[in-house]
Design a protein around this motif. Structure first.
Motif, mmCIF file in Angstrom:
data_model
loop_
_atom_site.group_PDB
_atom_site.id
_atom_site.type_symbol
_atom_site.label_atom_id
_atom_site.label_comp_id
_atom_site.label_asym_id
_atom_site.label_seq_id
_atom_site.Cartn_x
_atom_site.Cartn_y
_atom_site.Cartn_z
ATOM 1 N N ALA A 95 0.877 13.302 -13.950
ATOM 2 C CA ALA A 95 0.945 11.942 -13.208
ATOM 3 C C ALA A 95 -0.410 11.469 -12.792
ATOM 4 C CB ALA A 95 1.905 11.850 -12.371
ATOM 5 N N SER A 96 -0.864 10.335 -12.654
ATOM 6 C CA SER A 96 -2.115 9.539 -11.879
ATOM 7 C C SER A 96 -1.417 8.816 -10.900
ATOM 8 C CB SER A 96 -2.529 9.027 -12.955
ATOM 9 O OG SER A 96 -1.934 7.855 -13.520
ATOM 10 N N PHE A 97 -2.361 8.502 -9.990
ATOM 11 C CA PHE A 97 -1.929 7.641 -8.660
ATOM 12 C C PHE A 97 -3.237 7.040 -8.404
ATOM 13 C CE2 PHE A 97 -0.583 5.869 -5.177
ATOM 14 C CZ PHE A 97 -0.695 6.560 -4.118
ATOM 15 N N ALA B 105 0.867 -1.355 0.183
ATOM 16 C CA ALA B 105 -0.031 -0.097 -0.045
ATOM 17 C C ALA B 105 1.047 1.200 -0.008
ATOM 18 C CB ALA B 105 -0.974 -0.004 1.219
ATOM 19 N N LEU B 106 0.551 2.046 -0.885
ATOM 20 C CA LEU B 106 1.327 3.364 -1.053
ATOM 21 C C LEU B 106 0.546 4.648 -0.410
ATOM 22 C CD1 LEU B 106 2.225 2.973 -4.703
ATOM 23 C CD2 LEU B 106 3.470 2.144 -2.683
ATOM 24 N N TYR B 107 1.464 5.505 0.447
ATOM 25 C CA TYR B 107 1.159 6.532 1.154
ATOM 26 C C TYR B 107 1.316 7.964 -0.064
ATOM 27 C CZ TYR B 107 -0.627 4.833 5.422
ATOM 28 O OH TYR B 107 -1.242 3.985 6.212
ATOM 29 N N SER B 108 2.269 7.594 -0.821
ATOM 30 C CA SER B 108 2.702 8.623 -1.434
ATOM 31 C C SER B 108 3.671 8.273 -2.733
ATOM 32 C CB SER B 108 3.774 9.731 -0.986
ATOM 33 O OG SER B 108 4.809 9.052 -0.486
ATOM 34 N N VAL B 109 3.696 8.891 -3.929
ATOM 35 C CA VAL B 109 4.451 8.493 -5.165
ATOM 36 C C VAL B 109 5.592 9.817 -5.379
ATOM 37 C CG1 VAL B 109 4.843 7.607 -7.283
ATOM 38 C CG2 VAL B 109 3.124 6.716 -5.768
ATOM 39 N N MET C 203 7.600 15.716 -9.235
ATOM 40 C CA MET C 203 6.124 15.533 -8.856
ATOM 41 C C MET C 203 6.008 14.790 -7.783
ATOM 42 S SD MET C 203 2.810 14.615 -11.277
ATOM 43 C CE MET C 203 3.234 16.213 -12.237
ATOM 44 N N ILE C 204 4.953 15.044 -6.970
ATOM 45 C CA ILE C 204 4.677 14.166 -5.674
ATOM 46 C C ILE C 204 3.071 14.055 -5.754
ATOM 47 C CG2 ILE C 204 4.311 16.227 -4.326
ATOM 48 C CD1 ILE C 204 5.460 14.264 -1.760
ATOM 49 N N LEU C 205 2.810 12.651 -5.547
ATOM 50 C CA LEU C 205 1.154 12.310 -5.665
ATOM 51 C C LEU C 205 1.010 11.799 -4.049
ATOM 52 C CD1 LEU C 205 2.460 11.075 -8.621
ATOM 53 C CD2 LEU C 205 0.063 11.905 -8.997
ATOM 54 N N LEU C 206 0.003 12.327 -3.520
ATOM 55 C CA LEU C 206 -0.245 11.678 -2.087
ATOM 56 C C LEU C 206 -1.650 10.918 -2.196
ATOM 57 C CD1 LEU C 206 0.661 14.952 -0.395
ATOM 58 C CD2 LEU C 206 2.077 13.129 -0.805
ATOM 59 N N LYS C 207 -1.581 10.422 -1.052
ATOM 60 C CA LYS C 207 -2.629 9.498 -0.806
ATOM 61 C C LYS C 207 -3.901 10.377 -0.523
ATOM 62 C CE LYS C 207 -4.541 5.934 1.992
ATOM 63 N NZ LYS C 207 -4.224 4.668 2.828
ATOM 64 N N GLY C 208 -5.032 10.249 -1.188
ATOM 65 C CA GLY C 208 -6.131 11.328 -0.911
ATOM 66 C C GLY C 208 -6.165 12.068 -2.046
ATOM 67 N N GLY C 209 -5.312 12.149 -2.972
ATOM 68 C CA GLY C 209 -5.680 12.827 -4.212
ATOM 69 C C GLY C 209 -4.815 13.952 -4.465
ATOM 70 N N GLU C 210 -3.878 14.622 -3.527
ATOM 71 C CA GLU C 210 -3.277 15.955 -3.648
ATOM 72 C C GLU C 210 -2.170 15.748 -4.662
ATOM 73 O OE1 GLU C 210 -1.868 17.573 0.111
ATOM 74 O OE2 GLU C 210 -1.110 19.324 -1.077
ATOM 75 N N PHE D 213 12.657 8.159 -12.108
ATOM 76 C CA PHE D 213 12.712 6.990 -10.892
ATOM 77 C C PHE D 213 11.218 7.604 -10.203
ATOM 78 C CE2 PHE D 213 16.733 5.073 -10.645
ATOM 79 C CZ PHE D 213 17.662 5.890 -11.370
ATOM 80 N N CYS D 214 10.728 6.434 -9.650
ATOM 81 C CA CYS D 214 9.629 6.777 -8.978
ATOM 82 C C CYS D 214 10.147 6.373 -7.501
ATOM 83 C CB CYS D 214 8.399 5.818 -9.282
ATOM 84 S SG CYS D 214 8.545 4.075 -8.992
ATOM 85 N N GLY D 215 9.805 7.032 -6.426
ATOM 86 C CA GLY D 215 10.351 6.656 -4.971
ATOM 87 C C GLY D 215 8.620 6.779 -4.251
ATOM 88 N N THR D 216 8.668 5.685 -3.639
ATOM 89 C CA THR D 216 7.172 5.333 -3.011
ATOM 90 C C THR D 216 7.507 5.324 -1.703
ATOM 91 O OG1 THR D 216 7.786 3.117 -3.062
ATOM 92 C CG2 THR D 216 6.434 3.838 -5.003
#
Lengths: 110, 115
Positions: free
Chosen positions: A62-64, A27-31, A46-53, A87-90
């Motif tokens: 990007a999409s998450f 499960a990911l909290y951020s990408v 770019m950063i994508l956060l759980k919850g859509g931010e 690179f993606c960092g999770t």
């Protein structure tokens, strides 16, 4: 658990579009997405956060998908300057650190 | 400072020698991370600091590797009795606060070559 990136490498002509995928078994909290040019430091995209931010970069989106534990980076109308390794960092669970994928090498030719 | 800085930028050493790598994070950033990147590979997490404490040292490959951070700012990564497999680029990153929801900003790295 290291996320899996695909493709490992892609070659495009200037102006074409690219999609880079990042998939995790946890499960990911951020990408986080970074681009690294040869011999240089990774640069934040770019950063994508759980919850859509989402905090991003112009011309790159990007999409998450939290349920599928996947993220995709979209590079439209690619420019020569987009060449590099992405690179993606999770962020996984309650961990404070990032776990990075193995990278996707993008080459843009004129 | 304006960005994360690291020194030296390049280091060549002989097998068995000790080396110290330095990282100066962005001013005011409380979290600091060390990564290792072998040729053509991804970023391997080594250790993370929040202030002067290291809550996660799980990525240090052996007891030859250690790190400290003083004054909530500068960090030093020390590799004792270097081996050829230690050759890599060592990257440092900092973020304003701890957590995987914070953006990490990377320094230019130290390229270590062990002969």
């Amino acid at each position: 658990q290291q996320p899996v990136q695909s493709p490992q490498a892609v070659i495009l002509r200037e102006g074409e579009d690219a999609v880079i995928n990042c998939s995790s078994s946890k499960a990911l909290y951020s990408v986080h997405w970074y681009r690294q040019k040869h011999g240089e430091a990774p640069v934040f995209l770019m950063i994508l956060l759980k919850g859509g931010e989402q905090k991003g970069h112009e011309k790159i989106s990007a999409s998450f998908n939290e349920k599928k534990q996947q993220s995709s980076l979209y590079l439209t109308a690619s420019q020569l300057s987009y060449s590099g390794t992405y690179f993606c960092g999770t962020g996984q669970g309650g961990a404070q650190k990032l776990v990075f994928g193995q990278g996707t090498r993008l080459t843009i030719n004129p | 400072g304006a960005g994360v800085s690291q020194s030296p930028s390049n280091k060549v050493t002989e097998k068995g020698k000790d080396v110290e790598l330095r990282c100066d994070p962005i001013s005011g950033h409380t979290a600091l991370y060390w990564y290792r990147q072998s040729l053509g590979q991804g970023l391997e997490f080594l250790i993370y600091f929040q202030g002067n404490s290291a809550p996660d040292k799980s990525g240090l490959p052996s007891d030859r590797f250690s790190a400290e951070r003083t004054g909530g700012s500068v960090s030093t990564l020390t590799i004792q009795r270097t081996q050829q497999e230690d050759s890599a680029v060592y990257l440092c990153a900092s973020s304003a606060n701890r957590g995987s929801r914070e953006t990490q900003y990377f320094g230019p790295g130290t390229r270590l070559l062990v002969l």
